[in-house]
Design a protein around this motif. Structure first.
Motif, PDB file in Angstrom:
ATOM      1  N   ARG A 173       7.905  82.629 -85.280  1.00 37.90           N
ATOM      2  CA  ARG A 173       6.972  81.529 -85.026  1.00 37.90           C
ATOM      3  C   ARG A 173       7.606  80.450 -84.153  1.00 37.90           C
ATOM      4  O   ARG A 173       7.404  79.253 -84.350  1.00 37.90           O
ATOM      5  CB  ARG A 173       6.456  80.935 -86.339  1.00 37.90           C
ATOM      6  N   ARG A 174       8.396  80.919 -83.174  1.00 38.01           N
ATOM      7  CA  ARG A 174       9.025  80.035 -82.209  1.00 38.01           C
ATOM      8  C   ARG A 174       8.814  80.588 -80.813  1.00 38.01           C
ATOM      9  O   ARG A 174       8.808  81.800 -80.610  1.00 38.01           O
ATOM     10  CB  ARG A 174      10.533  79.914 -82.465  1.00 38.01           C
ATOM     11  N   ASP A 175       8.672  79.675 -79.850  1.00 39.25           N
ATOM     12  CA  ASP A 175       8.472  80.112 -78.469  1.00 39.25           C
ATOM     13  C   ASP A 175       9.744  80.710 -77.878  1.00 39.25           C
ATOM     14  O   ASP A 175       9.676  81.574 -77.004  1.00 39.25           O
ATOM     15  CB  ASP A 175       8.013  78.937 -77.604  1.00 39.25           C
ATOM     16  N   ASN A 176      10.899  80.235 -78.327  1.00 37.40           N
ATOM     17  CA  ASN A 176      12.180  80.730 -77.820  1.00 37.40           C
ATOM     18  C   ASN A 176      12.966  81.345 -78.973  1.00 37.40           C
ATOM     19  O   ASN A 176      13.910  80.719 -79.501  1.00 37.40           O
ATOM     20  CB  ASN A 176      12.969  79.593 -77.161  1.00 37.40           C
ATOM     21  N   PRO A 177      12.596  82.545 -79.375  1.00 35.93           N
ATOM     22  CA  PRO A 177      13.251  83.163 -80.538  1.00 35.93           C
ATOM     23  C   PRO A 177      14.691  83.539 -80.247  1.00 35.93           C
ATOM     24  O   PRO A 177      15.093  83.722 -79.094  1.00 35.93           O
ATOM     25  CB  PRO A 177      12.400  84.412 -80.788  1.00 35.93           C
ATOM     26  N   SER A 230      10.350  93.539 -78.456  1.00 37.05           N
ATOM     27  CA  SER A 230      10.083  92.708 -77.288  1.00 37.05           C
ATOM     28  C   SER A 230      10.200  91.244 -77.691  1.00 37.05           C
ATOM     29  O   SER A 230      10.156  90.892 -78.872  1.00 37.05           O
ATOM     30  CB  SER A 230       8.668  92.983 -76.773  1.00 37.05           C
ATOM     31  N   ASP A 231      10.344  90.377 -76.673  1.00 35.77           N
ATOM     32  CA  ASP A 231      10.426  88.945 -76.955  1.00 35.77           C
ATOM     33  C   ASP A 231       9.146  88.455 -77.628  1.00 35.77           C
ATOM     34  O   ASP A 231       9.190  87.546 -78.468  1.00 35.77           O
ATOM     35  CB  ASP A 231      10.658  88.164 -75.655  1.00 35.77           C
ATOM     36  N   LYS A 232       8.023  89.057 -77.299  1.00 36.73           N
ATOM     37  CA  LYS A 232       6.745  88.667 -77.892  1.00 36.73           C
ATOM     38  C   LYS A 232       6.743  88.935 -79.389  1.00 36.73           C
ATOM     39  O   LYS A 232       6.267  88.114 -80.184  1.00 36.73           O
ATOM     40  CB  LYS A 232       5.608  89.438 -77.213  1.00 36.73           C
ATOM     41  N   VAL A 233       7.297  90.068 -79.796  1.00 39.92           N
ATOM     42  CA  VAL A 233       7.369  90.409 -81.215  1.00 39.92           C
ATOM     43  C   VAL A 233       8.301  89.449 -81.942  1.00 39.92           C
ATOM     44  O   VAL A 233       7.981  88.947 -83.033  1.00 39.92           O
ATOM     45  CB  VAL A 233       7.836  91.867 -81.401  1.00 39.92           C
TER      46      VAL A 233
END
Length: 288
Positions: A111-115, A102-105
């Motif tokens: 350690r970035r908001d927009n991985p 998931s985007d959360k993982v």
């Protein structure tokens, strides 16, 4: 996660490997995700012999260069992308696992908001100093106790661009496999041989080296453009960001040089100074 390594020479996979597995992960508390996140810590990288490469381009660069992948973390929402799906298939074929995350993982790992859409876990690879082939006129960049990961990554990228044969880290230097350093290389970490050695080990190597040894130093009395670079193999020594070269390393140089300055600044950033030195040393070999 992979087996623990004590040797920084990456092990070769057997010619035939069992395909990897595909797993779905949505929780940052998943034990596998925790292990991957811990690769942000130098201690964990040293214990496992693994490191992170963030971004699909870096993952593909590493695979193309023959580096061993352990795990690919891929954005589940972007697996429809042809390039990402092909990279995932390539990873499985190499015997490594793919985590559909998931985007959360992904954000937690990077350690970035927009991985980015992919993060690769790779096995570290370093080279022995005495195995780097300098050829007839190759350049080896030697860094004394470099401390900033951005500087190191930029220097690796610059050395790659100019065709240097390798980069040597002397003493207590920053980890070239930290996430910040790998990011700054823009993929050159996978193309540029890196050796790590203590000062005594480097000085022993220098005794048997018959080429030109040039170091930058505040006591240098020679313009950095004057040495006869390219007449043979060259070692280029650059000092620590704050303290410069140690006395022992400065004493091992054939010539100590300085970069002329006319402004108010009393010094240059290490990566900038090293870039100037690298391109000057390689000038005779670079053509458009």
């Amino acid at each position: 996660m992979g087996v623990r390594l004590t040797d920084r020479e990456a092990p070769r996979r057997p010619a035939t490997v069992a395909p990897g597995r595909v797993k779905e992960v949505t929780s940052v508390s998943n034990p596998i995700v925790k292990d991957i996140r811990n690769l942000a810590l130098k201690k964990h990288r040293e214990e496992t012999g693994l490191f992170l490469a963030e971004g699909l381009k870096l993952v593909i660069d590493a695979l193309d260069a023959g580096w061993t992948i352990d795990t690919l973390v891929a954005a589940r929402t972007q697996l429809h992308s042809d390039l990402l799906s092909k990279t995932a298939a390539r990873t499985v074929a190499a015997g490594a696992d793919v985590l559909e995350a998931s985007d959360k993982v992904l954000a937690a790992i990077s350690r970035r908001d927009n991985p980015q859409s992919a993060i690769g876990v790779f096995r570290q690879r370093t080279q022995r100093l005495d195995r780097i082939d300098l050829g007839r006129d190759g350049l080896l960049v030697v860094l004394d106790r470099v401390r900033d990961p951005g500087n190191l990554g930029t220097i690796l990228r610059t050395a790659d661009a100019a065709g240097a044969r390798g980069v040597v880290l002397v003493g207590e230097s920053v980890d070239p496999f930290s996430l910040e350093a790998v990011r700054a290389t823009m993929g050159s970490i996978f193309a540029m041989p890196v050796a790590r050695v203590d000062e005594a080990g480097f000085l022993a190597f220098r005794k048997g080296f018959s080429g030109l040894v040039v170091g930058t130093h505040m006591r240098g009395e020679t313009d950095f453009r004057k040495p006869a670079y390219g007449a043979g193999p060259t070692l280029l020594l650059m000092g620590n960001e704050q303290a410069g070269l140690t006395d022992a390393l400065a004493g091992a140089c054939d010539t100590l040089v300085r970069i002329p300055q006319v402004g108010r600044a009393d010094s240059l950033n290490l990566a900038v100074a090293t870039g100037l030195m690298i391109f000057e040393a390689r000038r005779g070999s670079l053509v458009l």
